[in-house]
Design an enzyme around this catalytic site. Sequence first.
Site, PDB file in Angstrom:
ATOM      1  CE  LYS A  17      13.699  -7.973 -39.953  1.00  0.00           C
ATOM      2  NZ  LYS A  17      12.605  -9.028 -39.766  1.00  0.00           N
ATOM      3  CB  THR A  65      23.042  -7.848 -39.335  1.00  0.00           C
ATOM      4  OG1 THR A  65      22.840  -9.070 -38.483  1.00  0.00           O
ATOM      5  CG2 THR A  65      24.315  -7.478 -39.492  1.00  0.00           C
ATOM      6  NE  ARG A  81      11.674  -7.218 -33.963  1.00  0.00           N
ATOM      7  CZ  ARG A  81      11.538  -8.320 -34.575  1.00  0.00           C
ATOM      8  NH1 ARG A  81      10.603  -9.031 -34.714  1.00  0.00           N
ATOM      9  NH2 ARG A  81      12.767  -8.527 -35.502  1.00  0.00           N
ATOM     10  CE  LYS A 124      15.003 -15.368 -34.003  1.00  0.00           C
ATOM     11  NZ  LYS A 124      15.553 -14.761 -32.906  1.00  0.00           N
ATOM     12  CB  ALA A 149       6.428 -10.613 -36.740  1.00  0.00           C
ATOM     13  CG  PHE A 202       8.436 -12.798 -39.459  1.00  0.00           C
ATOM     14  CD1 PHE A 202       9.424 -13.808 -39.144  1.00  0.00           C
ATOM     15  CD2 PHE A 202       7.236 -12.999 -38.824  1.00  0.00           C
ATOM     16  CE1 PHE A 202       9.353 -14.850 -38.306  1.00  0.00           C
ATOM     17  CE2 PHE A 202       7.065 -13.977 -37.866  1.00  0.00           C
ATOM     18  CZ  PHE A 202       8.251 -14.868 -37.568  1.00  0.00           C
ATOM     19  CG  PHE A 253      26.232 -13.534 -47.449  1.00  0.00           C
ATOM     20  CD1 PHE A 253      25.336 -12.717 -47.058  1.00  0.00           C
ATOM     21  CD2 PHE A 253      26.486 -14.623 -46.692  1.00  0.00           C
ATOM     22  CE1 PHE A 253      24.518 -13.105 -46.033  1.00  0.00           C
ATOM     23  CE2 PHE A 253      25.526 -15.038 -45.441  1.00  0.00           C
ATOM     24  CZ  PHE A 253      24.852 -14.079 -45.174  1.00  0.00           C
ATOM     25  CD1 TRP A 268      27.429 -10.453 -40.382  1.00  0.00           C
ATOM     26  CD2 TRP A 268      29.348 -10.810 -41.335  1.00  0.00           C
ATOM     27  NE1 TRP A 268      28.242 -11.565 -40.040  1.00  0.00           N
ATOM     28  CE2 TRP A 268      29.231 -11.914 -40.676  1.00  0.00           C
ATOM     29  CE3 TRP A 268      30.681 -10.840 -42.213  1.00  0.00           C
ATOM     30  CZ2 TRP A 268      30.093 -13.039 -40.391  1.00  0.00           C
ATOM     31  CZ3 TRP A 268      31.539 -12.091 -42.061  1.00  0.00           C
ATOM     32  CH2 TRP A 268      31.321 -12.780 -41.153  1.00  0.00           C
TER      33      TRP A 268
END
Lengths: 555, 555
Positions: A70, A72, A93, A104, A272, A300, A380, A408
């Site tokens: 998200k 990215t 954020r 993470k 969140a 999220f 991907f 990406w």
Amino acid sequence: MSDIEIARQAIKKPIAQVAQRLDIPEDALEPYGRDKAKLDADFIKSLGGRKPGKLILVTAINPTKAGEGKTTTTIGLGDALNRLGKKTAIALREPSLGPCFGQKGGATGGGKAQVVPMADINLHFTGDFHAITTAHNLLAAMLDNHIYWGNALGIDSRRVFWPRVLDMNDRALRDTVVSLGGVANGFPRQGRFDITTASEVMAILCLARDLDDLEKRLARIVVAETRDGTAVTAGDLKAASAMAAVLKDAIKPNLVQTLENNPVLIHGGPFANIAHGCNSVIATRTALALADYVVTEAGFGADLGAEKFLDIKCRQAGLTPGLAVVVATVRALKLHGGADDKTLDKEDVAALLRGLPNLLRHVENLGKYGLPVLVAINRFQTDSEAELKAIEDKCTAAGAKAYLCEHWAKGGAGAEALAKAVVETLDKGQSHFKPIYADDLPLTAKIETIAKEIYRAGNVAFAEPAKRRLKALEAAGHGSLPVCIAKTQYSFAADPSMRGAPTGHTLPIREVRLSAGAGFVVAMAGEILSMPGLPRVPAAERIGLTADGEVDGIF
Amino acid sequence: MSDIEIARQAIKKPIAQVAQRLDIPEDALEPYGRDKAKLDADFIKSLGGRKPGKLILVTAINPTKAGEGKTTTTIGLGDALNRLGKKTAIALREPSLGPCFGQKGGATGGGKAQVVPMADINLHFTGDFHAITTAHNLLAAMLDNHIYWGNALGIDSRRVFWPRVLDMNDRALRDTVVSLGGVANGFPRQGRFDITTASEVMAILCLARDLDDLEKRLARIVVAETRDGTAVTAGDLKAASAMAAVLKDAIKPNLVQTLENNPVLIHGGPFANIAHGCNSVIATRTALALADYVVTEAGFGADLGAEKFLDIKCRQAGLTPGLAVVVATVRALKLHGGADDKTLDKEDVAALLRGLPNLLRHVENLGKYGLPVLVAINRFQTDSEAELKAIEDKCTAAGAKAYLCEHWAKGGAGAEALAKAVVETLDKGQSHFKPIYADDLPLTAKIETIAKEIYRAGNVAFAEPAKRRLKALEAAGHGSLPVCIAKTQYSFAADPSMRGAPTGHTLPIREVRLSAGAGFVVAMAGEILSMPGLPRVPAAERIGLTADGEVDGIF
């Protein structure tokens, strides 16, 4: 190359040049190192009254192990809009430091869609979270100190709600006893530590309009109750002014850049679940005053993040989003369809089709807010043509066009199709934004509305203490606040194992907490951890410095 | 006007101009806001091999309620040396944030001898202490996490030495139980929080020569023992590299300015009781490479601060001070002579004469280190001519000339007489510095040497656990480390009520702790609090923001 290696090779522009892209004069910048700056308070004040740009919300399907991208995608879309010549700001954020040491890794995008300086932003950045930790713990110290010196306010030590916080994944601090050791150390009581992002001070900083509003909200924080149930506030403890002083720089938005040197405001990072999960109102409004297009995100999946963005942040701040983008990946949708996480590299259209209802429901939900919705497929390498086509077809059939995104691998160039669609859709002006419930609906009905309209629950089961608390909050005049539901991010339901698009489930409301300063009521749907732990092999074990003294090992 | 009002009216120069005074090029600066900067690591490396300037230590009599003004005098002397045309840098400690909210107020000088930006320096400054808090607590989290996931190293949870820290005065955290709440939260054990300045990470940052030395020292920290007494280190927990990454910016010295726009390096702030109480070695060495004269200070009175500066910091870093200045005030000496703290405004030469031995003994002690010593009388408005003359006469008779200083009222101009004497004394080159004990003296004998030579104790009473620990440390190869005695700052003795110049007292050594990373052994003489509390009316209650958003209420 890993994300941090790509980030270290970024050819950054001096931050003053990045600021010029948004016509921010150099004297409005307070530099932090050479590639980070805060925006001056007077400059922000001077922007009042400008016509705001268009606000684009990037949200996602329910998260899975596979990752959705998200942040990215938010960065890639922002870079793409800039490539199209649109004056665009990205509003993100701030990452939490604690989880960096856990599992993470970084939270500054990935591949060629990143913000830099990556390691700095993921570690201390400009110190905002440290200031929030300090302000929060100052209030905690003043509370126990008040009890120690005679407890003139009559605080019932069994009814202290205010925890302490650290920006650290430390499960040992979830449940503690403090003030042991005798007379000099106070009155022993149970207490807990949350992670800093879960602090109400964090939520307040992110919802405050300015320093003055911040101080007023801090004063309203309810920290405890007396024996007869009277609320005791930070204002009663005379803590709010010092807390505001501690936060006077943290409230200023931070300017950084993407790998493509486009401006990004990164500011605030509330959880969140037990908070509302969006970047700060001040940063979003500043970005809207400075740019024609602002791309922002919410934490999220859309059931948690977008719902709170729309029903809490936009409501409180008077923001009108023009459009929502829902991010999905083939791999994640296959997991929602029951695929094994070890075989995600193999084509599996059947699993994908079983998982797609998760995406389609988020699209439908966002339509209920009156927003046009686009879908971004974050590609991907292992995605097959048949899988990609299946998503596109199903989305088209549902009335939401899906765009294949390759930011990406390619940076902004990889998200140009999405960016063009965003501009075209916004130009049509089809947003008729309205929150999902009205202010004057009772708290219980607000929770039921979200449960039914967004989560598609069959019913809500309020535990007795939650019922009593909701009644008491209505009686105390807090009935007009919005609600912030703390629920697992992995499912529409409160049970994280219910993937896809479950219906008819029961939403259990175990506990209700008042965040009077932030301006919402938190309803806890099941067990929600507000202090994470570290995994068996913490990421910290591989974080270190290169021979040149650069940070390495954050992924 | 209060200190903070004077500070707010300062006419600050851009930090790059202040840097020019020490020939620091602009590209060696990492700005933090407009009036603070860190010095670049490569620039600091490039200074290696330069001939160092002359090092002046400012220390003081044992502190009293009346205040002595050691930091104020350090700043005033630095400003005065600059007025005399001497290329001078001031090297100070960073203030701790926690005590700001308590009783103490600011720690950036006073009157017209201050460093600015005052409120910033006293609050978050450039985030160094927050980074130390984070690095420290990361190690704590990794320790409990290691136990949680199977405890492969066999840590004995009764023998965990590593506390957690916060930069806050919070007595409720002095004695805690952590990891309550069941299986998911770990194994319950007792724990404590210290204030960040008491962290061994702080001491390490202040004694490390560079980032590489820092990481090696961090790895040596002993956090716990196994059941059979084997030390478990931060290196064993694989925490040192991540801690170093967290500290990569904190290790860079900070440049600010005095009210008279003279350069000040402020860096590090270890406790002067359970740590060594001096600014960082990196900052001191950088200042010595850049300036002809460097004025620095050490915490508390000369018995604690100067002793550790000389026996720990100078020994480890190979520094050779040229001169010591002992600061005293008429009011404080009268308190040492038994005067009532309510009648300090009245002339009382008899009380002054009774208190003077405190000053004279510090002068004599510093002579034992081979240092020339000057006395600075930090003048208050209420001091009488007779009182001032009494100090001057007694000092002259003891062979240490005393200089009346009025920097508080007049800035650098008020300390010119002292500055001239400092330059003349240094020009004579009479320093023959040597520590008070040799490296190869056993730990017990080192403690006895300090007790007898500096504190003038009659004997040292080692408690049994302390004796056993000292023996074990010698056996484990730590016998060559210097010792850091944690003792009350209010007296030469371990009893804070013994003012003046007591002799023949007993120094009780209750407990001994190893700081293997910092490189010293801490001997606790009596009860030493490593986490302060807030007073009945905390300073936080009056700290806040002015209408212009400036911090107010720090005194």
